[in-house]
Design a protein around this motif. Structure first.
Motif, PDB file in Angstrom:
ATOM      1  N   TYR A  71       0.841  -1.199   0.000  1.00 26.19           N
ATOM      2  CA  TYR A  71       0.000   0.000   0.000  1.00 26.19           C
ATOM      3  C   TYR A  71       0.879   1.253   0.000  1.00 26.19           C
ATOM      4  O   TYR A  71       0.653   2.206  -0.765  1.00 26.19           O
ATOM      5  N   TYR A  72       1.918   1.247   0.843  1.00 24.30           N
ATOM      6  CA  TYR A  72       2.844   2.380   0.901  1.00 24.30           C
ATOM      7  C   TYR A  72       3.549   2.579  -0.434  1.00 24.30           C
ATOM      8  O   TYR A  72       3.664   3.705  -0.942  1.00 24.30           O
ATOM      9  N   GLN A  73       4.042   1.475  -1.016  1.00 23.53           N
ATOM     10  CA  GLN A  73       4.827   1.580  -2.248  1.00 23.53           C
ATOM     11  C   GLN A  73       3.951   1.930  -3.453  1.00 23.53           C
ATOM     12  O   GLN A  73       4.362   2.677  -4.338  1.00 23.53           O
ATOM     13  N   THR A  74       2.752   1.378  -3.473  1.00 15.79           N
ATOM     14  CA  THR A  74       1.862   1.631  -4.607  1.00 15.79           C
ATOM     15  C   THR A  74       1.480   3.105  -4.690  1.00 15.79           C
ATOM     16  O   THR A  74       1.486   3.708  -5.774  1.00 15.79           O
ATOM     17  N   TYR A  75       1.161   3.695  -3.564  1.00 16.51           N
ATOM     18  CA  TYR A  75       0.684   5.079  -3.548  1.00 16.51           C
ATOM     19  C   TYR A  75       1.782   6.086  -3.194  1.00 16.51           C
ATOM     20  O   TYR A  75       1.489   7.260  -2.992  1.00 16.51           O
ATOM     21  N   HIS A  76       3.048   5.611  -3.129  1.00 15.30           N
ATOM     22  CA  HIS A  76       4.192   6.505  -2.895  1.00 15.30           C
ATOM     23  C   HIS A  76       3.968   7.374  -1.644  1.00 15.30           C
ATOM     24  O   HIS A  76       4.188   8.585  -1.664  1.00 15.30           O
ATOM     25  N   LEU A  77       3.510   6.755  -0.587  1.00 15.06           N
ATOM     26  CA  LEU A  77       3.263   7.513   0.636  1.00 15.06           C
ATOM     27  C   LEU A  77       4.592   8.000   1.218  1.00 15.06           C
ATOM     28  O   LEU A  77       5.579   7.261   1.247  1.00 15.06           O
ATOM     29  N   PRO A  78       4.655   9.235   1.672  1.00 14.52           N
ATOM     30  CA  PRO A  78       5.910   9.768   2.213  1.00 14.52           C
ATOM     31  C   PRO A  78       6.211   9.183   3.588  1.00 14.52           C
ATOM     32  O   PRO A  78       5.326   8.657   4.272  1.00 14.52           O
ATOM     33  N   ASP A  79       7.481   9.313   3.974  1.00 13.51           N
ATOM     34  CA  ASP A  79       7.865   8.834   5.303  1.00 13.51           C
ATOM     35  C   ASP A  79       7.425   9.808   6.385  1.00 13.51           C
ATOM     36  O   ASP A  79       7.055   9.393   7.483  1.00 13.51           O
TER      37      ASP A  79
ATOM     38  N   ASN B 181       4.543  23.389   4.087  1.00 12.78           N
ATOM     39  CA  ASN B 181       4.270  21.949   4.186  1.00 12.78           C
ATOM     40  C   ASN B 181       5.363  21.192   3.433  1.00 12.78           C
ATOM     41  O   ASN B 181       5.502  21.318   2.213  1.00 12.78           O
ATOM     42  N   LEU B 182       6.163  20.419   4.177  1.00 13.69           N
ATOM     43  CA  LEU B 182       7.307  19.707   3.606  1.00 13.69           C
ATOM     44  C   LEU B 182       7.058  18.205   3.685  1.00 13.69           C
ATOM     45  O   LEU B 182       6.831  17.664   4.767  1.00 13.69           O
ATOM     46  N   VAL B 183       7.083  17.548   2.529  1.00 12.29           N
ATOM     47  CA  VAL B 183       6.848  16.100   2.432  1.00 12.29           C
ATOM     48  C   VAL B 183       8.164  15.427   2.072  1.00 12.29           C
ATOM     49  O   VAL B 183       8.803  15.800   1.077  1.00 12.29           O
ATOM     50  N   LEU B 184       8.577  14.427   2.881  1.00 10.68           N
ATOM     51  CA  LEU B 184       9.900  13.796   2.707  1.00 10.68           C
ATOM     52  C   LEU B 184       9.772  12.278   2.605  1.00 10.68           C
ATOM     53  O   LEU B 184       8.986  11.658   3.335  1.00 10.68           O
ATOM     54  N   THR B 185      10.565  11.705   1.704  1.00 16.14           N
ATOM     55  CA  THR B 185      10.730  10.247   1.620  1.00 16.14           C
ATOM     56  C   THR B 185      12.225   9.964   1.594  1.00 16.14           C
ATOM     57  O   THR B 185      12.938  10.431   0.695  1.00 16.14           O
ATOM     58  N   TYR B 186      12.726   9.207   2.586  1.00 15.65           N
ATOM     59  CA  TYR B 186      14.162   8.999   2.760  1.00 15.65           C
ATOM     60  C   TYR B 186      14.655   7.807   1.946  1.00 15.65           C
ATOM     61  O   TYR B 186      13.945   6.798   1.762  1.00 15.65           O
ATOM     62  N   GLN B 187      15.915   7.925   1.489  1.00 12.41           N
ATOM     63  CA  GLN B 187      16.534   6.793   0.792  1.00 12.41           C
ATOM     64  C   GLN B 187      16.796   5.638   1.748  1.00 12.41           C
ATOM     65  O   GLN B 187      16.741   4.477   1.351  1.00 12.41           O
ATOM     66  N   ALA B 188      17.062   5.964   3.006  1.00  4.76           N
ATOM     67  CA  ALA B 188      17.409   4.924   3.985  1.00  4.76           C
ATOM     68  C   ALA B 188      16.253   3.981   4.256  1.00  4.76           C
ATOM     69  O   ALA B 188      16.464   2.830   4.673  1.00  4.76           O
ATOM     70  N   THR B 189      15.025   4.437   4.020  1.00  8.59           N
ATOM     71  CA  THR B 189      13.863   3.575   4.287  1.00  8.59           C
ATOM     72  C   THR B 189      13.418   2.817   3.046  1.00  8.59           C
ATOM     73  O   THR B 189      12.452   2.050   3.109  1.00  8.59           O
ATOM     74  N   LYS B 190      14.115   3.052   1.931  1.00 10.22           N
ATOM     75  CA  LYS B 190      13.726   2.369   0.702  1.00 10.22           C
ATOM     76  C   LYS B 190      13.978   0.862   0.842  1.00 10.22           C
ATOM     77  O   LYS B 190      14.973   0.421   1.416  1.00 10.22           O
ATOM     78  N   ASN B 191      13.057   0.097   0.299  1.00  8.24           N
ATOM     79  CA  ASN B 191      13.125  -1.375   0.341  1.00  8.24           C
ATOM     80  C   ASN B 191      13.006  -1.924   1.750  1.00  8.24           C
ATOM     81  O   ASN B 191      13.282  -3.113   1.982  1.00  8.24           O
ATOM     82  N   LYS B 192      12.646  -1.081   2.711  1.00 12.56           N
ATOM     83  CA  LYS B 192      12.390  -1.563   4.074  1.00 12.56           C
ATOM     84  C   LYS B 192      10.889  -1.803   4.222  1.00 12.56           C
ATOM     85  O   LYS B 192      10.068  -1.045   3.700  1.00 12.56           O
ATOM     86  N   VAL B 193      10.565  -2.895   4.925  1.00 13.93           N
ATOM     87  CA  VAL B 193       9.152  -3.228   5.129  1.00 13.93           C
ATOM     88  C   VAL B 193       8.591  -2.331   6.216  1.00 13.93           C
ATOM     89  O   VAL B 193       9.119  -2.274   7.326  1.00 13.93           O
ATOM     90  N   HIS B 194       7.514  -1.639   5.868  1.00 16.03           N
ATOM     91  CA  HIS B 194       6.896  -0.722   6.823  1.00 16.03           C
ATOM     92  C   HIS B 194       6.308  -1.495   7.993  1.00 16.03           C
ATOM     93  O   HIS B 194       5.901  -2.647   7.865  1.00 16.03           O
ATOM     94  N   TYR B 195       6.268  -0.848   9.122  1.00 14.23           N
ATOM     95  CA  TYR B 195       5.742  -1.390  10.377  1.00 14.23           C
ATOM     96  C   TYR B 195       6.661  -2.456  10.988  1.00 14.23           C
ATOM     97  O   TYR B 195       6.283  -3.111  11.953  1.00 14.23           O
ATOM     98  N   GLN B 196       7.855  -2.637  10.434  1.00 15.89           N
ATOM     99  CA  GLN B 196       8.823  -3.531  11.053  1.00 15.89           C
ATOM    100  C   GLN B 196       9.956  -2.701  11.653  1.00 15.89           C
ATOM    101  O   GLN B 196      10.177  -1.551  11.296  1.00 15.89           O
TER     102      GLN B 196
END
Length: 409
Positions: free
Chosen positions: A50-58, A212-227
């Motif tokens: 869900y996060y990856q499909t909709y490109h939700l920010p971190d 309003n600043l929206v950020l998505t970090y490289q460090a969280t890429k390919n990491k499973v959310h909620y883990q």
């Protein structure tokens, strides 16, 4: 011992229903535990997709003071980002039951959709100033083409934050950021709950800086959310971002402090200049006071002289008024005499006019009589000639008598 065993057997036989109930409860609890453990990975995978499909920010950061372009560049340099977006975001109260909406900006090119995702459900995104796209849950309240008006709270912030308060609805959107359907989050105004989201163009905001600043970090890429790995990286990156923002805040405070000190120096210099100018003006005022005193003395002397002249003039005026009154009386008498003479002249002129008329009538009468007399004389002359021509003495005598009678008439 045998009695105890028999007692236990008898109790078990009498509590079969309770034992069966406890057995099934233990069985159900064990099944739920085993099922939860089994579907937990699938739930994590679903959430991650869900996060990856909709490109939700971190993370999303909202600043009341706003971010300048330099702030945005500094944050992007220090935080390794996959995507980022800087826009506008404000809360407002709608005219429908005073529900609170979260208004966010969208660029005219709509490139923002990939960074702050909105799914268009109906209509279009805003294309010009005065247009708005609302949360799809508001489609029955504000149909396409209708207007929505935002009203001010007690602080009257809406008119300060937006260039206009009334917008035309051109579309309806949804945002994967908000999973709840009844409430879209919490707000500092109204009843404290965000009822729906709204999207307008950036140029419809009236703020000096984007906030309003929206950020998505490289460090969280390919990491499973909620883990834990994702949560740990997100915590580290958020902490670093917070540190960067604190440094920016301290830097801004120092710059503001330096600006205030510079301004204070300028103010002190202006005060010093004004003080010196005031001292000069005081000296000038002192000199002016002396000049004014001298001028006042001269004016008093002139005033006294003028007063004497005024008294003399008043006396002359009284004498002149008396002479004037005498002359006025004489003039009145003369005017009366002139009026009397004028009346007599007018009467004489009237009489002369009447006599002139009578003379003219008499002259006409004389002329008429003269004409008649001449005619009569001609007639007599003719009769006389005719008498002389008569040969008969008797007829001549009768004619002569008639002629004499006519002459006598």
């Amino acid at each position: 011992m045998r009695n105890l065993k028999n007692e236990c057997v008898r109790e078990l036989e009498e509590s079969k229903k309770l034992l069966l109930t406890l057995f099934f409860l233990f069985l159900l609890g064990t099944s739920l535990f085993i099922g939860g453990q089994a579907i937990y990975p699938n739930m994590l995978k679903t959430a991650n997709n869900y996060y990856q499909t909709y490109h939700l920010p971190d993370t999303t950061v909202k600043s009341d003071a706003g971010f300048t372009s330099e702030d945005y560049i500094t944050i992007k340099q220090k935080a390794k980002l996959t995507t980022s977006y800087l826009g506008y975001s404000e809360f407002a109260i709608s005219d429908y039951k005073q529900q609170v909406t979260l208004i966010r900006s969208i660029s005219e090119s709509n490139t923002q959709q990939l960074k702050a995702p909105y799914q268009l459900k109906q209509g279009t995104f805003p294309r010009k100033s005065g247009e708005i796209a609302l949360d799809q849950k508001m489609a029955t309240i504000y149909p396409l083409g209708s207007k929505i008006t935002f009203i001010d709270d007690l602080n009257q912030q809406t008119k300060k934050q937006l260039k206009r308060t009334t917008y035309q609805v051109v579309g309806f959107v949804s945002s994967p950021e908000f999973i709840q359907t009844s409430v879209r989050g919490y707000s500092p105004i109204g009843n404290g709950e965000i009822a729906f989201i709204s999207v307008i163009l950036e140029k419809d905001f009236n703020l000096s800086n984007k906030n309003n600043l929206v950020l998505t970090y490289q460090a969280t890429k390919n990491k499973v959310h909620y883990q834990n790995p994702y949560q740990q990286k997100l915590f580290e990156q958020t902490k670093q971002t917070r540190t960067t923002m604190n440094q920016l805040g301290i830097q801004k405070m120092e710059e503001a402090k330096e600006a205030l000190l510079t301004k204070q120096v300028d103010i002190d210099e202006k005060i010093s200049d004004l003080t010196a100018e005031l001292d000069n003006q005081k000296m000038e005022v002192s000199d002016s006071e002396k000049i004014i005193t001298e001028q006042k003395t001269a004016l008093e002397a002139e005033k006294k002289e003028l007063s004497q002249q005024l008294t003399t003039l008043e006396n002359e005026l009284i004498s002149a008024q008396a002479t004037f009154q005498q002359n006025e009386q004489l003039l009145t008498a003369k005017i009366q005499e002139v009026e009397t003479m004028t009346t007599a002249i007018e009467e004489s002129e009237t009489l002369m006019a009447e006599n002139q008329n009578n003379l003219e009538e008499f002259t006409q009468l004389v002329e008429t009589n003269q004409e008649q007399l001449a005619t009569y004389q001609d007639s007599l002359d003719n009769d006389y000639k005719k008498i002389k021509q008569i040969q008969n003495p008797t007829q001549q005598k009768d004619a002569q008598q008639k002629y004499d009678a006519r002459v006598k008439k």
